[in-house]
Design an enzyme around this catalytic site. Sequence first.
Site, mmCIF file in Angstrom:
data_model
loop_
_atom_site.group_PDB
_atom_site.id
_atom_site.type_symbol
_atom_site.label_atom_id
_atom_site.label_comp_id
_atom_site.label_asym_id
_atom_site.label_seq_id
_atom_site.Cartn_x
_atom_site.Cartn_y
_atom_site.Cartn_z
ATOM 1 N N CYS A 168 -18.919 0.977 -6.145
ATOM 2 C CA CYS A 168 -19.202 -0.319 -5.276
ATOM 3 C C CYS A 168 -17.783 -0.566 -4.354
ATOM 4 O O CYS A 168 -16.912 -0.800 -4.776
ATOM 5 C CB CYS A 168 -19.220 -1.477 -5.964
ATOM 6 S SG CYS A 168 -19.683 -3.029 -4.996
ATOM 7 N N GLU A 223 -29.501 -3.702 -0.858
ATOM 8 C CA GLU A 223 -28.835 -3.060 -1.970
ATOM 9 C C GLU A 223 -29.786 -2.763 -3.002
ATOM 10 O O GLU A 223 -30.423 -3.699 -3.550
ATOM 11 C CB GLU A 223 -27.797 -3.966 -2.330
ATOM 12 C CG GLU A 223 -26.562 -3.593 -1.407
ATOM 13 C CD GLU A 223 -25.177 -3.900 -1.969
ATOM 14 O OE1 GLU A 223 -24.881 -3.669 -3.281
ATOM 15 O OE2 GLU A 223 -24.452 -4.668 -1.410
ATOM 16 N N CYS A 249 -22.091 -4.247 2.282
ATOM 17 C CA CYS A 249 -22.074 -3.141 1.503
ATOM 18 C C CYS A 249 -21.018 -2.026 1.755
ATOM 19 O O CYS A 249 -21.350 -1.669 2.627
ATOM 20 C CB CYS A 249 -23.657 -2.744 1.370
ATOM 21 S SG CYS A 249 -23.743 -1.380 0.095
ATOM 22 N N GLY A 252 -22.418 1.102 1.604
ATOM 23 C CA GLY A 252 -23.362 1.392 2.773
ATOM 24 C C GLY A 252 -22.736 1.609 4.109
ATOM 25 O O GLY A 252 -23.556 2.280 4.811
#
Length: 274
Positions: free
Chosen positions: A73, A209, A218, A221
Amino acid sequence: MSRPFLKMNGLGNDFVVVDALSAPFAPSADEVRALADRGRGIGCDQLVVLEPSAQADVRVRFWNADGEAVGACGNASRCVAQWVMDRTGKDAAVLETDAGLLSAVRSGALVTVDMGRPRLRWDEIPLAEDMDTRGVELQVGPIDDPILHTPGCVSMGNPHVVFFVPDAEAAPVREVGPLIERHMLFPEGVNVGFAQIKARDRIRLRVWERGAGLTLACGTGACAALVAAHRRGLTDRKATLELDGGELVIEWRAEDDHVLMTGPAVLEYEGTLP
């Protein structure tokens, strides 16, 4: 025993960060969902647990709000790196994650995390079958007039599919995101990005997500969108990513193939787990 936690966010993408450096903490999926519940729990997009590491400043584990453990993450890594640097008084940190070792440095209020090399082979993402990940055979809508088609795929320690759209604000994120998240092409599920190329150095991005839904930002992302866009010749190797919660600067370095993510990290408050 009482267990301290931090509530942190990166561009509004928020986390409950639990200190397990002195005592183990292995939450069940039900416990993760309870903590992430915004009505009855603390509320967050991801739960993050900090553990001792023999090869880094700290080992970091991540769970999405639905209780599923994930390997990476980006925004949470940036927040943890900020916490480590505040704790050590240094301007650099190394994090151990399931996606590998991540190094971070800070300059003023911004933290840069080296997210490592993007995974681009179909079996690294993974996909269910061999495809060119620059543009996979996937479309949404009528066969002869799809509303979305031929997205790029990238793994940044977690799987991403990126659709290029003319207008990110009008993109059907809430409608299409859940459908693609669990599409059979992605055996481990996938994060779904909707990227609008505004200039060679600017991308507007919204992300559905995996396990968390539509979030304000994100980090992985944003990294995946820049990589996917550059592979298609749409952008340069460095760009500003405009997310709902603010901006990240992403650079895919040519010299070592690593992706760098730069942005803010905020400590909201500290508490003790219920």
